[in-house]
Design a protein around this motif. Structure first.
Motif, PDB file in Angstrom:
ATOM      1  N   GLU A 277       0.772  -1.170  -0.147  1.00  0.00           N
ATOM      2  CA  GLU A 277       0.015   0.043  -0.051  1.00  0.00           C
ATOM      3  C   GLU A 277       1.059   1.060  -0.086  1.00  0.00           C
ATOM      4  O   GLU A 277       0.549   2.314  -0.559  1.00  0.00           O
ATOM      5  CB  GLU A 277      -0.843  -0.024   1.233  1.00  0.00           C
ATOM      6  CG  GLU A 277      -2.084  -0.985   0.999  1.00  0.00           C
ATOM      7  CD  GLU A 277      -2.896  -0.921   0.071  1.00  0.00           C
ATOM      8  OE1 GLU A 277      -3.246   0.340  -0.499  1.00  0.00           O
ATOM      9  OE2 GLU A 277      -3.569  -2.073  -0.593  1.00  0.00           O
ATOM     10  N   LEU A 278       1.972   1.170   0.767  1.00  0.00           N
ATOM     11  CA  LEU A 278       3.052   2.367   0.789  1.00  0.00           C
ATOM     12  C   LEU A 278       3.532   2.654  -0.690  1.00  0.00           C
ATOM     13  O   LEU A 278       3.601   3.816  -1.153  1.00  0.00           O
ATOM     14  CB  LEU A 278       4.273   1.966   1.665  1.00  0.00           C
ATOM     15  CG  LEU A 278       4.032   2.182   3.204  1.00  0.00           C
ATOM     16  CD1 LEU A 278       5.171   1.884   3.815  1.00  0.00           C
ATOM     17  CD2 LEU A 278       3.451   3.643   3.609  1.00  0.00           C
ATOM     18  N   ARG A 279       3.919   1.663  -1.335  1.00  0.00           N
ATOM     19  CA  ARG A 279       4.285   1.795  -2.844  1.00  0.00           C
ATOM     20  C   ARG A 279       3.153   2.125  -3.608  1.00  0.00           C
ATOM     21  O   ARG A 279       3.493   3.231  -4.693  1.00  0.00           O
ATOM     22  CB  ARG A 279       4.662   0.353  -3.396  1.00  0.00           C
ATOM     23  CG  ARG A 279       5.910   0.004  -2.810  1.00  0.00           C
ATOM     24  CD  ARG A 279       6.210  -1.490  -3.375  1.00  0.00           C
ATOM     25  NE  ARG A 279       7.538  -2.195  -2.835  1.00  0.00           N
ATOM     26  CZ  ARG A 279       8.789  -1.987  -3.707  1.00  0.00           C
ATOM     27  NH1 ARG A 279       8.885  -1.314  -4.885  1.00  0.00           N
ATOM     28  NH2 ARG A 279       9.906  -2.229  -3.136  1.00  0.00           N
ATOM     29  N   LYS A 280       1.698   1.690  -3.791  1.00  0.00           N
ATOM     30  CA  LYS A 280       0.714   2.103  -4.200  1.00  0.00           C
ATOM     31  C   LYS A 280       0.704   3.958  -4.276  1.00  0.00           C
ATOM     32  O   LYS A 280       0.225   4.679  -5.235  1.00  0.00           O
ATOM     33  CB  LYS A 280      -0.374   1.524  -4.045  1.00  0.00           C
ATOM     34  CG  LYS A 280      -0.427   0.247  -4.784  1.00  0.00           C
ATOM     35  CD  LYS A 280      -1.859  -0.520  -4.532  1.00  0.00           C
ATOM     36  CE  LYS A 280      -2.880   0.141  -4.754  1.00  0.00           C
ATOM     37  NZ  LYS A 280      -4.112  -0.538  -4.188  1.00  0.00           N
ATOM     38  N   HIS A 281       0.686   4.101  -2.975  1.00  0.00           N
ATOM     39  CA  HIS A 281       0.395   5.537  -2.516  1.00  0.00           C
ATOM     40  C   HIS A 281       1.604   6.428  -3.160  1.00  0.00           C
ATOM     41  O   HIS A 281       1.349   7.602  -3.736  1.00  0.00           O
ATOM     42  CB  HIS A 281       0.428   5.605  -0.822  1.00  0.00           C
ATOM     43  CG  HIS A 281       0.418   7.047  -0.621  1.00  0.00           C
ATOM     44  ND1 HIS A 281      -0.684   7.886  -0.546  1.00  0.00           N
ATOM     45  CD2 HIS A 281       1.292   7.770   0.087  1.00  0.00           C
ATOM     46  CE1 HIS A 281      -0.419   9.047  -0.082  1.00  0.00           C
ATOM     47  NE2 HIS A 281       0.666   9.129   0.374  1.00  0.00           N
ATOM     48  N   GLU A 282       2.720   6.058  -2.891  1.00  0.00           N
ATOM     49  CA  GLU A 282       3.751   6.854  -3.518  1.00  0.00           C
ATOM     50  C   GLU A 282       3.923   7.217  -5.044  1.00  0.00           C
ATOM     51  O   GLU A 282       4.198   7.947  -5.627  1.00  0.00           O
ATOM     52  CB  GLU A 282       5.268   6.463  -3.223  1.00  0.00           C
ATOM     53  CG  GLU A 282       5.369   6.415  -1.622  1.00  0.00           C
ATOM     54  CD  GLU A 282       6.776   5.875  -1.114  1.00  0.00           C
ATOM     55  OE1 GLU A 282       7.404   5.045  -1.763  1.00  0.00           O
ATOM     56  OE2 GLU A 282       6.825   6.082   0.263  1.00  0.00           O
ATOM     57  N   ALA A 284       1.052   6.918  -6.789  1.00  0.00           N
ATOM     58  CA  ALA A 284      -0.149   7.840  -7.037  1.00  0.00           C
ATOM     59  C   ALA A 284       0.304   9.358  -6.841  1.00  0.00           C
ATOM     60  O   ALA A 284      -0.296  10.122  -7.607  1.00  0.00           O
ATOM     61  CB  ALA A 284      -1.199   7.430  -6.201  1.00  0.00           C
ATOM     62  N   ILE A 285       1.316   9.549  -5.932  1.00  0.00           N
ATOM     63  CA  ILE A 285       1.553  10.958  -5.950  1.00  0.00           C
ATOM     64  C   ILE A 285       2.786  11.677  -6.501  1.00  0.00           C
ATOM     65  O   ILE A 285       3.195  12.509  -6.514  1.00  0.00           O
ATOM     66  CB  ILE A 285       1.768  11.438  -4.385  1.00  0.00           C
ATOM     67  CG1 ILE A 285       2.874  10.343  -3.566  1.00  0.00           C
ATOM     68  CG2 ILE A 285       0.524  11.089  -3.526  1.00  0.00           C
ATOM     69  CD1 ILE A 285       3.158  10.861  -2.144  1.00  0.00           C
ATOM     70  N   GLY A 286       3.250  10.700  -7.401  1.00  0.00           N
ATOM     71  CA  GLY A 286       4.350  10.953  -8.383  1.00  0.00           C
ATOM     72  C   GLY A 286       5.690  10.599  -8.005  1.00  0.00           C
ATOM     73  O   GLY A 286       5.967   9.422  -7.873  1.00  0.00           O
ATOM     74  N   ASN A 287       6.758  11.555  -8.193  1.00  0.00           N
ATOM     75  CA  ASN A 287       8.063  11.112  -8.430  1.00  0.00           C
ATOM     76  C   ASN A 287       8.881  11.077  -6.710  1.00  0.00           C
ATOM     77  O   ASN A 287       9.969  11.094  -6.685  1.00  0.00           O
ATOM     78  CB  ASN A 287       8.772  11.940  -8.988  1.00  0.00           C
ATOM     79  CG  ASN A 287       8.618  12.015 -10.515  1.00  0.00           C
ATOM     80  OD1 ASN A 287       8.271  10.911 -11.006  1.00  0.00           O
ATOM     81  ND2 ASN A 287       8.628  12.975 -11.150  1.00  0.00           N
ATOM     82  N   GLU A 288       7.775  10.880  -5.637  1.00  0.00           N
ATOM     83  CA  GLU A 288       8.520  10.985  -4.346  1.00  0.00           C
ATOM     84  C   GLU A 288       9.314   9.787  -4.081  1.00  0.00           C
ATOM     85  O   GLU A 288      10.662   9.995  -3.742  1.00  0.00           O
ATOM     86  CB  GLU A 288       7.421  10.814  -3.447  1.00  0.00           C
ATOM     87  CG  GLU A 288       7.992  10.890  -1.957  1.00  0.00           C
ATOM     88  CD  GLU A 288       6.842  10.711  -0.626  1.00  0.00           C
ATOM     89  OE1 GLU A 288       7.382  10.297   0.114  1.00  0.00           O
ATOM     90  OE2 GLU A 288       5.795  10.855  -1.110  1.00  0.00           O
TER      91      GLU A 288
END
Length: 352
Positions: A277-282, A284-288
């Motif tokens: 889920e952390l990977r999916k979130h990151e 989704a918000i771009g190049n973090e």
């Protein structure tokens, strides 16, 4: 900066009062929560106390400079105080950086032998020893959850937990592909071979972090294999749990009872889902993730261990040490501190 420090000081002192409240003292859960919150504020609180005292001392020194008898001494003192103030302000900048909410957590580490066949598996075993030696140096505890031994030595795969104080904050940079360059024991002509093993470090997830629906799980029970005591290898105690919506799998066979293995298995699965889920979130918000020290992707080559030159190089930050023998014996502090420092500097530049 001062407003944030003042707010932290206020909350820190509020917690002090709450921890003396008889009703809270008898509530173990609430006491633990408050202690944890206060420990997270402590560095900033203590830095602010030093900052206030230093500012007061500087004002006092400025007055003393005017005194003809002690002016020279006061001027030297003032110079040292102002130097310390500059250092302290930089330290406070780092302390006030946004904290990774997972930094205080235990971790689950998975190491797999990758390219290089037997040599990759042997290296996976070497990495396992390196991390467990480092854990011992830190005063942390570790336990193997699941291991698939390699006939040539080492492991084709091993999963283990490391528990202690802020483990994830130090080991979170270790995910990725680790490359070894050395002459294998089976090499008769003295040629250097290159092999790899992959490391995945996951923060331990609590039940509140990940909600598991029993209907989404397939649980398989089977007989344990590999090394173990008589009870481990002769009973159907090993557990494999598959999360059907994602296909993520966790398994454990190192405990003697099916119940214990199932409990460990659920811990592993929660960590896998949390990391997923952390990977999916990151993403989704771009190049973090790209801006981080490491992406955590298994394919990313993060470090080379060159045995002929006794050299370790971390490719992400261009860090090299000629003390591979000590590193493999758990002396990882220098590399990890360099990674933490680089991460902090990137965050500071990002904010600016």
């Amino acid at each position: 900066m001062l407003e944030r420090l003042q707010a932290i000081e206020k909350r820190y002192l509020e917690i002090d009062k709450e921890l003396m409240d008889p009703e809270i003292v008898t509530n173990i859960k609430k006491t633990l929560e408050l202690n944890k919150e206060q420990s997270q504020l402590r560095d900033a609180y203590q830095a602010y106390q030093e900052y206030k005292k230093l500012m007061s001392d500087i004002e006092e020194s400025k007055e003393m400079v005017k005194d003809p008898e002690i002016g020279e001494f006061a001027r030297e003192e003032l110079h040292q105080q102002e130097d310390r103030l500059q250092e302290l302000e930089k330290e406070i900048e780092v302390i006030l950086l946004p904290k990774d909410p997972n930094d205080g957590k235990n971790v689950i580490v998975e190491i797999r032998g990758a390219a290089g066949g037997d040599e990759g598996n042997i290296f996976a075993g070497d990495l396992f020893r390196m991390y467990t030696k480092y854990a011992e140096r830190q005063g942390w505890r570790y336990e193997i959850v699941d291991a698939v031994d390699s006939e040539a030595g080492g492991y084709s795969q091993i999963e283990f937990m490391i528990k202690g104080d802020s483990v994830y904050s130090k080991l979170k940079y270790e995910s990725g592909a680790h490359r070894v360059q050395r002459v294998p024991e089976t090499e008769t002509q003295g040629r250097v071979h290159t092999s790899t093993a992959t490391v995945l470090v996951m923060p331990e997830a609590e039940e509140v972090d990940v909600e598991l629906n029993p209907n989404d799980l397939r649980i398989d029970i089977y007989r344990s294999g590999g090394h173990g005591g008589q009870g481990v290898n002769t009973t159907d105690s090993a557990v494999r749990i598959t999360h059907l919506p994602t296909g993520l799998v966790a398994q454990c066979q190192n405990e003697r009872s099916q119940i214990q293995n199932k409990e460990k298995c659920m811990q592993i699965l929660r960590a896998r889902l949390y990391e997923y889920e952390l990977r999916k979130h990151e993403e989704a918000i771009g190049n973090e993730r790209k801006n981080k020290i490491g992406s955590g992707d298994r394919s990313e080559k993060i470090r080379t261990y060159n045995y002929p030159q006794n050299r370790v190089t971390d490719h992400r930050i261009g860090f090299t040490t000629k003390q591979l023998d000590r590193v493999m014996d758990g002396a990882l502090d220098e590399i990890i501190e360099a990674l933490i420092h680089e991460d902090q500097q990137r965050k500071l530049k990002g904010e600016q």
